[in-house]
Enzyme design. Structure first.
Site, PDB file in Angstrom:
ATOM      1  N   ARG A 168       0.785  -1.267   0.186  1.00 32.64           N
ATOM      2  CA  ARG A 168      -0.179   0.059   0.034  1.00 32.64           C
ATOM      3  C   ARG A 168       0.916   1.242  -0.108  1.00 32.64           C
ATOM      4  O   ARG A 168       1.888   1.393   0.664  1.00 32.64           O
ATOM      5  CB  ARG A 168      -0.922  -0.129   1.242  1.00 32.64           C
ATOM      6  CG  ARG A 168      -2.067  -0.983   1.215  1.00 32.64           C
ATOM      7  CD  ARG A 168      -3.080  -0.950   2.396  1.00 32.64           C
ATOM      8  NE  ARG A 168      -3.651  -2.192   2.350  1.00 32.64           N
ATOM      9  CZ  ARG A 168      -4.698  -2.523   3.194  1.00 32.64           C
ATOM     10  NH1 ARG A 168      -4.913  -1.737   4.071  1.00 32.64           N
ATOM     11  NH2 ARG A 168      -5.247  -3.459   3.211  1.00 32.64           N
TER      12      ARG A 168
ATOM     13  N   VAL B 144     -18.351  -7.640   1.483  1.00 32.05           N
ATOM     14  CA  VAL B 144     -19.022  -8.628   2.413  1.00 32.05           C
ATOM     15  C   VAL B 144     -20.054  -7.899   2.912  1.00 32.05           C
ATOM     16  O   VAL B 144     -20.322  -6.587   3.105  1.00 32.05           O
ATOM     17  CB  VAL B 144     -18.168  -8.898   3.448  1.00 32.05           C
ATOM     18  CG1 VAL B 144     -17.129  -9.952   3.286  1.00 32.05           C
ATOM     19  CG2 VAL B 144     -17.464  -7.865   4.238  1.00 32.05           C
TER      20      VAL B 144
HETATM   21  C1  FA5 Z   1      -8.512  -5.675   4.207  1.00 31.64           C
HETATM   22  O1  FA5 Z   1      -7.472  -5.620   3.515  1.00 31.64           O
HETATM   23  C2  FA5 Z   1      -9.359  -6.646   3.627  1.00 31.64           C
HETATM   24  N1  FA5 Z   1      -9.185  -7.086   2.510  1.00 31.64           N
HETATM   25  C3  FA5 Z   1      -9.764  -7.681   4.749  1.00 31.64           C
HETATM   26  C4  FA5 Z   1     -11.288  -8.569   4.640  1.00 31.64           C
HETATM   27  C5  FA5 Z   1     -10.981  -9.602   3.673  1.00 31.64           C
HETATM   28  C6  FA5 Z   1     -12.406  -8.063   5.265  1.00 31.64           C
HETATM   29  C7  FA5 Z   1     -12.204 -10.361   3.637  1.00 31.64           C
HETATM   30  C8  FA5 Z   1     -13.804  -8.822   4.850  1.00 31.64           C
HETATM   31  C9  FA5 Z   1     -13.506 -10.104   4.011  1.00 31.64           C
HETATM   32  P1  FA5 Z   1      -7.848  -4.227   6.105  1.00 31.64           P
HETATM   33  O2  FA5 Z   1      -7.546  -2.953   5.351  1.00 31.64           O
HETATM   34  O3  FA5 Z   1      -8.553  -3.986   7.582  1.00 31.64           O
HETATM   35  O4  FA5 Z   1      -8.924  -5.073   5.365  1.00 31.64           O
HETATM   36  O5  FA5 Z   1      -6.819  -4.967   6.641  1.00 31.64           O
HETATM   37  C10 FA5 Z   1      -6.750  -6.428   7.144  1.00 31.64           C
HETATM   38  C11 FA5 Z   1      -5.714  -6.672   8.055  1.00 31.64           C
HETATM   39  O6  FA5 Z   1      -4.532  -6.529   7.569  1.00 31.64           O
HETATM   40  C12 FA5 Z   1      -5.755  -5.557   9.300  1.00 31.64           C
HETATM   41  O7  FA5 Z   1      -6.575  -5.783  10.250  1.00 31.64           O
HETATM   42  C13 FA5 Z   1      -4.239  -5.577   9.728  1.00 31.64           C
HETATM   43  O8  FA5 Z   1      -4.019  -6.628  10.553  1.00 31.64           O
HETATM   44  C14 FA5 Z   1      -3.480  -5.913   8.337  1.00 31.64           C
HETATM   45  N2  FA5 Z   1      -2.939  -4.492   7.859  1.00 31.64           N
HETATM   46  C15 FA5 Z   1      -3.794  -3.766   7.006  1.00 31.64           C
HETATM   47  N3  FA5 Z   1      -2.954  -2.799   6.514  1.00 31.64           N
HETATM   48  C16 FA5 Z   1      -1.544  -2.811   7.277  1.00 31.64           C
HETATM   49  C17 FA5 Z   1      -0.372  -2.170   7.041  1.00 31.64           C
HETATM   50  N4  FA5 Z   1      -0.197  -0.992   6.355  1.00 31.64           N
HETATM   51  N5  FA5 Z   1       0.871  -2.696   7.616  1.00 31.64           N
HETATM   52  C18 FA5 Z   1       0.436  -3.945   8.283  1.00 31.64           C
HETATM   53  N6  FA5 Z   1      -0.605  -4.429   8.422  1.00 31.64           N
HETATM   54  C19 FA5 Z   1      -1.677  -4.276   7.892  1.00 31.64           C
END
Ligand code: FA5
Length: 331
Positions: A200, A257
């Site tokens: 990202r 979802v």
């Molecule tokens: C998602 O990326 C969704 N794709 C997750 C999901 C999958 C939701 C399926 C519903 C169904 P999010 O951006 O919240 O969601 O990231 C999910 C997890 O990835 C976070 O809870 C965290 O543990 C990890 N994460 C996200 N961004 C970072 C980051 N910049 N650095 C480290 N870990 C991260």
């Protein structure tokens, strides 16, 4: 005279670097420390110098001789240690040399634990590409071009941006696109987890990296309910963090979802979020080409770095990828 000794020392040290055999070492010794060497000459002729010079040159000359003798000994030992040519390498009573062993990275260890937990719950393991089409990263997940949810993931686009079929390419921002790829190619029932790297375009801080792992989960079958999602993730949390672990679900929004939640675990007096989850959105099934109206499913995406941070009390995510051995050797 002092300058002469200093130059002599530099030359001797340089020459010593190219010595490898016993003969090389002996030649070097005769040349720089032998009776007819330049350094011996200087020391022999010290008597012709005035009192003050005698003191300075004598002390430097002797110090240089001792240092060069020490360097010769060290270099000989080191070389015999590596190539085993000297007598000492044949002395079997010497203690063995320490060999430093590599270790698995803490995130690799955590990923292995996560895999093991889900395999024991009947999940298979799949992978998907890190360079992804925006169709899978966004469109197939119910995130159309102009949807404000695209702002949720700051994306790193690939330079050419377009592949040969005219599709835009990016570094995947989450592992969810693999859900769409799996559903496109496989009929239910599905129980799968997808570990992999995500990227990202965002500023880093103690809990955010610009590259990190996620483990996606997807289950599709007839009559799967939100209780199945909760039960699965609860079992997982108990396997990862212990049987007494408390978990909490709160409403969250992800376009793919409905309903969506985030899950936190209670750890040392605090609730810590580890994943997003929810029931697969009907539009995602539709886009994947699933026609059976009785199908339902759940999905989740978790961050292994965050899980490793909780388990090992690590307060800064950036430590994982800064390659500091003092940190890495602790696991
Ligand atoms: C998602 O990326 C969704 N794709 C997750 C999901 C999958 C939701 C399926 C519903 C169904 P999010 O951006 O919240 O969601 O990231 C999910 C997890 O990835 C976070 O809870 C965290 O543990 C990890 N994460 C996200 N961004 C970072 C980051 N910049 N650095 C480290 N870990 C991260």
């Amino acid at each position: 005279m002092i300058e002469k000794i200093e130059k002599l020392k530099i030359k001797a040290e340089n020459d010593l670097k190219s010595c490898v055999s016993d003969k090389d070492f002996e030649d070097w010794r005769v040349n720089y420390l032998g009776r007819k060497s330049e350094l011996s000459d200087i020391l022999k002729n010290i008597k012709n110098l005035d009192q003050e010079q005698k003191k300075v040159v004598g002390s430097l000359g002797n110090k240089t001789r001792i240092e060069l003798e020490g360097k010769l000994k060290d270099t000989k030992n080191r070389i015999s240690g590596t190539i085993g040519t000297s007598k000492s390498s044949e002395d079997y009573s010497l203690p063995s040399r320490h060999i430093s062993m590599g270790k698995l990275h803490p995130v690799t260890l955590t990923l292995r634990e996560i895999r093991k937990a889900f395999v024991s719950l009947g999940f298979q393991i799949a992978e998907g590409p890190e360079i992804e089409l925006d169709k899978y990263n966004f469109d197939m997940l119910n995130i159309p071009e102009d949807h404000p949810a695209r702002d949720m993931w700051d994306t790193m686009w690939i330079d050419e941006k377009i592949n040969k079929n005219g599709e835009k390419m990016l570094l995947r921002t989450h592992t969810s696109p693999v859900q769409a790829r799996i559903m496109e190619n496989q009929d239910p029932p599905i129980r799968v987890i997808v570990p992999g790297k995500c990227y990202r375009y965002e500023a880093t801080d103690s809990t955010h990296e610009w590259h990190f792992y996620q483990v996606e989960g997807l289950a599709v079958d007839k009559n799967l309910t939100f209780s199945d999602l909760k039960g699965t993730l609860y079992e997982f949390a108990k396997k990862m963090f212990g049987s007494e672990t408390k978990i909490r679900f709160r409403c969250d929004y992800f376009p793919f979802v409905e309903p969506g939640v985030d899950m936190s675990i209670y750890w040392e007096g605090k609730w810590l979020e580890i994943l997003g989850a929810g029931m697969v959105h009907p539009k995602v099934f539709e886009k994947a080409g699933y026609k059976d109206k009785n199908l339902s499913g759940f999905a989740f995406g978790m961050g292994p770095e965050r899980i490793a941070m909780i388990k090992h009390n690590i307060d800064d995510i950036r430590l994982f990828y800064s390659n500091d051995l003092r940190f890495l050797e602790q696991f």
